[in-house]
Motif scaffolding. Structure first.
Motif, short mmCIF file in Angstrom:
data_model
loop_
_atom_site.label_atom_id
_atom_site.label_comp_id
_atom_site.label_asym_id
_atom_site.label_seq_id
_atom_site.Cartn_x
_atom_site.Cartn_y
_atom_site.Cartn_z
N CYS A 63 50.54 45.12 32.88
CA CYS A 63 51.44 44.09 31.59
C CYS A 63 53.09 45.05 31.94
CB CYS A 63 50.71 44.08 30.17
SG CYS A 63 51.63 42.66 29.50
N GLU A 64 54.08 44.26 32.04
CA GLU A 64 55.27 43.91 31.18
C GLU A 64 54.97 43.63 30.23
OE1 GLU A 64 57.16 46.72 33.58
OE2 GLU A 64 55.47 46.81 34.73
N ALA A 99 51.97 46.55 25.82
CA ALA A 99 51.90 46.78 27.39
C ALA A 99 50.18 47.59 27.53
CB ALA A 99 52.47 47.32 28.41
N ARG A 132 49.29 38.47 37.75
CA ARG A 132 51.06 39.52 37.33
C ARG A 132 50.87 39.29 36.17
NH1 ARG A 132 54.63 40.50 41.82
NH2 ARG A 132 54.90 38.21 41.39
N SER A 134 53.21 39.24 32.56
CA SER A 134 54.16 39.38 31.81
C SER A 134 54.50 39.20 30.00
CB SER A 134 55.76 39.96 32.05
OG SER A 134 55.68 39.98 33.79
#
Length: 224
Positions: A63-64, A99, A132, A134
């Protein structure tokens, strides 16, 4: 026709992580994704004719986390106490901690029985569907920097953050589905003391919700 219905159902299932982001959605994104109008849970975009049913394995990218633009500057401009100023190290610590928690909640959700085939390697063109996540526009109203003598901060909400979750083809890197979910901390309507403990509790509440909705959406489509 059946294939198209399955694609639509899968996109809608992944859409369980999404809720209204508060602005009028566009119909097509810069990278060719088209908005799914029938999605029940906010803004969902998918690549036309993308067939997600062919994937048998999932990958979970780290995780960003990104703060709202000028968040650090605004926090320090509003502080009268030089001893309670937020530093870049504070920003990095908060970002890293959030994160880590995001990764943990999502991984735990995907590995609950019956567990998905969650692969760890997907950087070399593996045929997996990579999730993905974020967290963007992170806005904490009263960050707790643990500074000595720091005065108490009172707010009606801990803040807000937005999840951007992309489903990506592990072979080509093409984004197939993108969902957006903006969440705000519980608003009590009255001023309450906000600190590291309450901020963490609000973040965990939102992360649990996202993880649960992701798992429910995948279960309702991939394993129907």
């Amino acid at each position: 026709m059946l294939k198209s219905m399955r694609i639509g159902l899968l996109a809608a299932g992944i859409a369980l992580v999404a809720a209204c982001a508060g602005t009028a959605p566009t119909e097509e994104t810069y990278d060719g994704l088209v908005r799914v109008p029938e999605a029940r849970f906010g803004d969902v975009y998918r690549l036309p004719a993308a067939d997600l049913s062919v994937y048998r394995s999932l990958g979970l990218a780290p995780c960003e986390v990104a703060f709202r633009k000028n968040w650090l500057r605004d926090q320090n401009n509003a502080s009268m106490d030089l001893g309670s100023r937020v530093t870049q190290q504070d920003v990095d610590n908060i970002r890293d901690a959030l994160a880590t928690e995001c990764d943990r909640y999502f991984r735990e959700a995907l590995l609950q029985p019956p567990a998905y085939d969650l692969v760890e390697s997907f950087e070399n063109g593996e045929a997996v569907l990579v999730l993905r996540p974020s967290i963007i526009n992170l806005d904490i109203n009263a960050p707790d920097t643990m500074s000595p003598g720091r005065s108490r901060s009172y707010t009606t909400s801990a803040g807000e953050m937005t999840l951007s979750l992309e489903a990506v083809d592990g072979t080509t890197g093409q984004v197939l589905v993108r969902v957006i979910d903006r969440r705000r901390g519980s608003d009590s309507g009255r001023m309450e003391w906000t600190n590291g403990v309450t901020n963490r509790a609000e973040a965990d509440r939102i992360l649990r919700r996202w993880a649960k909705q992701l798992r429910s959406g995948l279960d309702a489509t991939v394993r129907q």
